[in-house]
Design a protein around this motif. Structure first.
Motif, mmCIF file in Angstrom:
data_model
loop_
_atom_site.group_PDB
_atom_site.id
_atom_site.type_symbol
_atom_site.label_atom_id
_atom_site.label_comp_id
_atom_site.label_asym_id
_atom_site.label_seq_id
_atom_site.Cartn_x
_atom_site.Cartn_y
_atom_site.Cartn_z
ATOM 1 N N ILE A 51 0.836 -1.203 0.000
ATOM 2 C CA ILE A 51 0.000 0.000 0.000
ATOM 3 C C ILE A 51 0.874 1.256 0.000
ATOM 4 O O ILE A 51 0.632 2.195 -0.764
ATOM 5 N N ALA A 52 1.892 1.277 0.855
ATOM 6 C CA ALA A 52 2.766 2.449 0.953
ATOM 7 C C ALA A 52 3.461 2.734 -0.375
ATOM 8 O O ALA A 52 3.537 3.886 -0.819
ATOM 9 N N LEU A 53 3.978 1.687 -1.010
ATOM 10 C CA LEU A 53 4.659 1.877 -2.294
ATOM 11 C C LEU A 53 3.692 2.339 -3.389
ATOM 12 O O LEU A 53 4.041 3.166 -4.231
ATOM 13 N N ASP A 105 11.310 -10.600 -2.590
ATOM 14 C CA ASP A 105 11.866 -9.888 -3.739
ATOM 15 C C ASP A 105 10.949 -8.792 -4.270
ATOM 16 O O ASP A 105 11.312 -8.071 -5.198
ATOM 17 N N ARG A 106 9.765 -8.628 -3.697
ATOM 18 C CA ARG A 106 8.897 -7.521 -4.098
ATOM 19 C C ARG A 106 9.372 -6.188 -3.522
ATOM 20 O O ARG A 106 8.915 -5.123 -3.950
ATOM 21 N N PHE A 107 10.323 -6.266 -2.564
ATOM 22 C CA PHE A 107 10.754 -5.063 -1.869
ATOM 23 C C PHE A 107 12.277 -4.948 -1.894
ATOM 24 O O PHE A 107 12.995 -5.942 -1.743
ATOM 25 N N VAL A 108 12.743 -3.706 -2.051
ATOM 26 C CA VAL A 108 14.168 -3.401 -1.977
ATOM 27 C C VAL A 108 14.375 -2.471 -0.788
ATOM 28 O O VAL A 108 13.646 -1.478 -0.627
ATOM 29 N N LEU A 109 15.348 -2.795 0.047
ATOM 30 C CA LEU A 109 15.585 -2.059 1.282
ATOM 31 C C LEU A 109 16.899 -1.300 1.209
ATOM 32 O O LEU A 109 17.945 -1.876 0.878
ATOM 33 N N LEU A 157 12.197 2.180 1.717
ATOM 34 C CA LEU A 157 11.561 1.040 1.058
ATOM 35 C C LEU A 157 11.317 1.399 -0.408
ATOM 36 O O LEU A 157 10.738 2.443 -0.716
ATOM 37 N N ALA A 158 11.756 0.525 -1.312
ATOM 38 C CA ALA A 158 11.577 0.750 -2.747
ATOM 39 C C ALA A 158 10.963 -0.500 -3.375
ATOM 40 O O ALA A 158 11.068 -1.601 -2.826
ATOM 41 N N PRO A 159 10.309 -0.357 -4.522
ATOM 42 C CA PRO A 159 9.706 -1.530 -5.174
ATOM 43 C C PRO A 159 10.754 -2.454 -5.763
ATOM 44 O O PRO A 159 11.788 -2.009 -6.257
ATOM 45 N N GLY A 160 10.477 -3.746 -5.691
ATOM 46 C CA GLY A 160 11.369 -4.736 -6.283
ATOM 47 C C GLY A 160 10.696 -5.432 -7.446
ATOM 48 O O GLY A 160 10.148 -4.787 -8.341
ATOM 49 N N ALA A 161 10.691 -6.764 -7.428
ATOM 50 C CA ALA A 161 10.107 -7.535 -8.525
ATOM 51 C C ALA A 161 8.586 -7.446 -8.489
ATOM 52 O O ALA A 161 7.980 -7.244 -7.442
#
Length: 358
Positions: A257-259, A324-328, A347-351
């Protein structure tokens, strides 16, 4: 809530009959009873009756004011009957009544303003003209809105029942760090992802905008937030002008939700960027709001976040490691008022595509 004599004094003579007919339909009967009469007919003390009326938001009334109907008597009997039967304590009955009074009051104001805005924008009426014409439009809307209200309440209660049965296992260990004992003995019983989102430069924008443009900006912000939170399976707790508070059952759902919020507002040409924060931890839920250090930390992190970013704490980040949906992106240790030194993480988006909005 106005008394009938106040309506008569402030309403143009040509509209008084329409107002009276509308009142009779809304109240279900004519006003024929004084406060002591309705309390006596319901078999309750005036003190108990006043507690319920105040919880509903009724004005202070004198003993000689004819304000109530037989329907009001039935409502009083209904609520206090559950107290007599032992189903509810008086305190709980008043709390439930207050929830209805406060939420329906806000809902009615929202609906009236939305209808007035529609008339002003699409029918080119002035604001006073739109408010006068609304009296004629409302009789067509009462039944469908009432039915939709009951339908929505039942759906929301059903969703709440499912939440009661759902125990968020993912990340639970992180929320229990530093605490002994079982989950049942914790003072803050709910493990939730708590998020804040606020508009960047809202104060300076509000000074440069007229009232209507500012209202449209806030409505667009709140509407888009509500859509994203709903699609993500979260719950919108409240909106405070340029800020939204939400919760989700798991840290993963909250992160999605945040992303999505950060992404959608960055792409919206009519809205400024947002700062978003998310913290996984324990909360106390009361009176439709949420409380506790988790909420306070999320608020502090929002103030620290850069425009267009999502900021989380180290403990929340630990629940997302390996997904892997999230990049830290760990950041430098920062002193946060009331919490000491914390280690924030961007927090950044990943796959994957993240939340997909229709």
């Amino acid at each position: 809530m106005r008394r009938p004599e106040q309506v008569d004094q402030t309403t143009p003579a040509s509209a008084r009959d329409a107002v009276r007919e509308l009142e009779k339909r809304l109240l279900g009967a004519d006003r024929t009873m004084k406060r002591r009469e309705v309390a006596a007919a319901a078999g309750v003390s005036i003190l108990s009756a006043r507690k319920i009326w105040r919880a509903l938001g009724f004005p202070n009334l004198g003993d000689e004011e004819v304000f109530f109907t037989e329907v009001d008597q039935g409502a009083l009997e209904l609520m206090l009957g559950m107290v007599r039967a032992g189903t509810l304590t008086e305190e709980t009955a008043i709390s439930l009544t207050r929830s209805i009074g406060q939420m329906t009051d806000r809902m009615v104001v929202w609906q009236v303003e939305a209808l007035v805005e529609d008339m002003v924008q699409n029918q080119k009426m002035s604001d006073p003209e739109a408010r006068r014409n609304l009296v004629g439009l409302l009789p067509e809307l009462i039944t469908p809105i009432e039915e939709l209200l009951v339908y929505s309440w039942r759906r929301q209660l059903n969703a709440a029942v499912h939440r009661l049965a759902l125990r968020a296992e993912t990340g639970l260990a992180a929320s229990e760090e530093g605490r002994d004992g079982s989950e049942d003995d914790v003072s803050l019983p709910l493990a939730r992802a708590v998020g804040f989102a606020d508009l960047v430069s809202y104060t300076s924008l509000s000074r440069r905008m007229n009232e209507r443009t500012l209202a449209q900006l806030v409505q667009r912000f709140e509407s888009k937030c509500a859509e994203i939170i709903s699609v993500g399976g979260g719950r919108l707790v409240k909106t405070i002008g340029d800020e939204v508070l939400f919760v989700a059952e798991t840290p993963q759902a909250g992160a999605q939700i945040a992303l999505a919020m950060s992404r959608e507002f960055a792409a919206d040409e009519l809205l400024p960027n947002t700062r978003v924060s998310l913290v996984w931890g324990r909360i106390l839920s009361r009176l439709g709001d949420i409380y506790g250090p988790t909420v306070n930390l999320a608020a502090r992190l929002t103030a620290l976040a850069e425009p267009g970013t999502v900021l989380i704490d180290e403990q929340t980040a630990s629940t997302l490691v390996g997904d892997d949906r999230f990049v830290l992106h760990p950041q430098e240790t920062t002193a946060v008022r009331g919490f000491g030194d914390i280690n924030p993480v961007i927090l950044a988006p990943g796959a994957g595509t993240g939340l997909v909005l229709d």
